[in-house]
Design a protein around this motif. Structure first.
Motif, PDB file in Angstrom:
ATOM      1  N   SER A 167      -6.227 -20.759  -1.338  1.00  0.00           N
ATOM      2  CA  SER A 167      -5.098 -19.859  -1.485  1.00  0.00           C
ATOM      3  C   SER A 167      -4.810 -18.983  -0.380  1.00  0.00           C
ATOM      4  O   SER A 167      -5.687 -19.004   0.743  1.00  0.00           O
ATOM      5  N   LEU A 168      -3.809 -18.526   0.020  1.00  0.00           N
ATOM      6  CA  LEU A 168      -3.367 -17.415   1.074  1.00  0.00           C
ATOM      7  C   LEU A 168      -2.365 -16.380   0.564  1.00  0.00           C
ATOM      8  O   LEU A 168      -1.584 -16.336  -0.248  1.00  0.00           O
ATOM      9  N   ALA A 169      -2.398 -15.255   1.545  1.00  0.00           N
ATOM     10  CA  ALA A 169      -1.599 -14.351   1.375  1.00  0.00           C
ATOM     11  C   ALA A 169      -1.086 -13.742   2.848  1.00  0.00           C
ATOM     12  O   ALA A 169      -2.182 -13.470   3.434  1.00  0.00           O
ATOM     13  N   PHE A 170       0.100 -13.102   2.844  1.00  0.00           N
ATOM     14  CA  PHE A 170       0.204 -12.593   4.291  1.00  0.00           C
ATOM     15  C   PHE A 170       1.355 -11.323   4.020  1.00  0.00           C
ATOM     16  O   PHE A 170       1.944 -11.335   2.940  1.00  0.00           O
ATOM     17  N   ARG A 219       3.430 -19.745   1.709  1.00  0.00           N
ATOM     18  CA  ARG A 219       4.110 -18.779   1.435  1.00  0.00           C
ATOM     19  C   ARG A 219       4.906 -18.330   2.402  1.00  0.00           C
ATOM     20  O   ARG A 219       4.674 -18.636   3.557  1.00  0.00           O
ATOM     21  N   TYR A 220       6.160 -17.633   2.153  1.00  0.00           N
ATOM     22  CA  TYR A 220       7.081 -17.447   3.336  1.00  0.00           C
ATOM     23  C   TYR A 220       7.439 -15.852   3.082  1.00  0.00           C
ATOM     24  O   TYR A 220       7.479 -15.506   1.945  1.00  0.00           O
ATOM     25  N   GLN A 242       2.437 -28.138  -7.202  1.00  0.00           N
ATOM     26  CA  GLN A 242       1.270 -27.051  -6.956  1.00  0.00           C
ATOM     27  C   GLN A 242       1.751 -25.778  -7.007  1.00  0.00           C
ATOM     28  O   GLN A 242       0.972 -24.978  -7.629  1.00  0.00           O
ATOM     29  N   SER A 243       2.492 -25.357  -6.017  1.00  0.00           N
ATOM     30  CA  SER A 243       2.965 -23.897  -5.914  1.00  0.00           C
ATOM     31  C   SER A 243       4.388 -23.823  -5.677  1.00  0.00           C
ATOM     32  O   SER A 243       4.848 -24.638  -5.481  1.00  0.00           O
ATOM     33  N   LEU A 244       4.835 -22.551  -5.917  1.00  0.00           N
ATOM     34  CA  LEU A 244       6.418 -22.564  -5.630  1.00  0.00           C
ATOM     35  C   LEU A 244       6.741 -21.265  -5.314  1.00  0.00           C
ATOM     36  O   LEU A 244       6.039 -20.212  -5.516  1.00  0.00           O
ATOM     37  N   GLN A 245       7.760 -20.740  -4.613  1.00  0.00           N
ATOM     38  CA  GLN A 245       8.351 -19.463  -4.021  1.00  0.00           C
ATOM     39  C   GLN A 245       9.693 -19.587  -4.022  1.00  0.00           C
ATOM     40  O   GLN A 245      10.324 -20.795  -3.500  1.00  0.00           O
TER      41      GLN A 245
END
Length: 349
Positions: A39-42, A329-330, A281-284
């Motif tokens: 996992s990541l976040a910025f 993530r963007y 797996q993930s989306l944004q």
């Protein structure tokens, strides 16, 4: 507990380097962990990044210098999900706990008399691993392998509400008799069988009293947090729902059935859908794009304006790469992805 307030990072300049990149350009790549990034976040381009890995570490990075400035220590097992907001971070772990962190206390000298620990609060009522969470402003909700969704008081750490997903959903069905719930014939499609290969609660997002959840039975449920009741079911996926995001009009969901679906929140109908070759797996998403990770060595980007798909990531440069990208993530044309080899890639999008 320490008072939870909005914290402003010490770095608040606008980066200029980013404007020299065009979509698809690699900005940087570095080795961050000894095992897969989970996992990541910025917070902003060239700002603060937090990464978690199956090596059981959570690292904080200064992305101006690509330097690790600290570790977040406290969880007893792997962190599987996290979210950052206004200088605060919430992490959810396989140890069944969530923790709230003040990132302004990481990598900085603090005054004498001020608690130097970045850990503000722990949330520990779940009885199985945390699989997903949603955190914004003063609202925190979490989903667990114990098949419950919990809403938390961020000041005291107490659980304010526990929602048994299956029980609440069955109460709704019996109450309304499964009437064409949401104005669409698709409501009558059969649900996907529950899969043990995916977490029962795979995705959550909350905003004020609105909550959306995605589960391994293929359903997206919309909840009213004030009553703890399901108000709508979005039926269409034939595999576990692994990720979702909504705004004031649409909800976008991704599934192990390899499809991405865009729903109209007013009617419950499907506006658009497409599929890839691997489980999502993930989306944004935003108004111009949908970004997905799909257990491949590239990030999948769908341009909603031009209605075209394109790939981003190291696999574009090296198609034979065995690395898979598990999360991305963007923000403001700046994308960060985490790989199965512990690497972090930074790209213009």
């Amino acid at each position: 507990m320490k008072n939870v307030q909005r914290r402003v990072s010490s770095r608040r300049h606008r980066p200029t380097l980013q404007q020299y990149y065009k979509p698809g350009d690699k900005i940087n790549e570095f080795h961050a962990h000894d095992d897969a990034v989970t996992s990541l976040a910025f917070d902003a381009p060239f700002g603060t990044l937090v990464t978690a890995s199956t090596d059981n570490t959570v690292r904080v990075w200064d992305m101006n210098r690509y330097k690790c400035v600290g570790l977040l220590e406290g969880h007893l097992s792997t962190v599987k999900c996290m979210q950052m907001h206004d200088g605060l971070l919430v992490t959810g772990s396989q140890d069944a706990s969530l923790k709230l962190w003040d990132l302004s206390k990481v990598g900085h000298t603090v005054d004498i008399g001020i608690d130097p620990s970045p850990l503000l609060q722990s949330f520990e009522s779940h009885v199985d691993e945390i699989t997903t969470l949603s955190f914004n402003s003063d609202t925190l909700v979490s989903g667990s392998a114990d098949k419950t969704i919990r809403q938390w008081d961020m000041t005291t750490g107490h659980c304010m509400q526990t929602i048994d997903v299956l029980w609440a959903s069955s109460m709704m069905s019996s109450h309304i008799g499964s009437i064409a719930d949401f104005g669409s014939a698709s409501s009558w499609q059969p649900r996907a069988p529950v899969s043990a290969d995916y977490p029962f609660i795979g995705a959550l997002q909350s905003f004020d009293a609105a909550l959306a959840s995605g589960t391994s039975d293929g359903l997206v449920r919309l909840w009213d947090l004030r009553s703890g009741e399901v108000i709508r079911k979005l039926v269409g996926h034939t595999g576990p729902v692994t990720c979702l995001q909504f705004d004031d009009r649409n909800l976008t969901s991704g599934s192990a059935d390899r499809s991405v679906r865009i729903w109209d929140l007013r009617t419950g109908g499907i506006l658009d859908s497409f599929a890839y070759d691997s489980p999502i797996q993930s989306l944004q998403f935003d108004a111009s794009r949908i970004v997905c990770t799909v257990k491949q060595n590239v990030v999948k980007v769908y341009d909603r304006v031009e209605e075209r798909h394109w790939d981003l990531g190291g696999g574009v440069e090296d198609p034979e790469s065995t690395k898979t990208i598990g999360c991305a993530r963007y923000e403001e044309g700046y994308l960060v992805e985490g790989g199965s080899d512990g690497s972090i890639g930074v790209w213009a999008i």
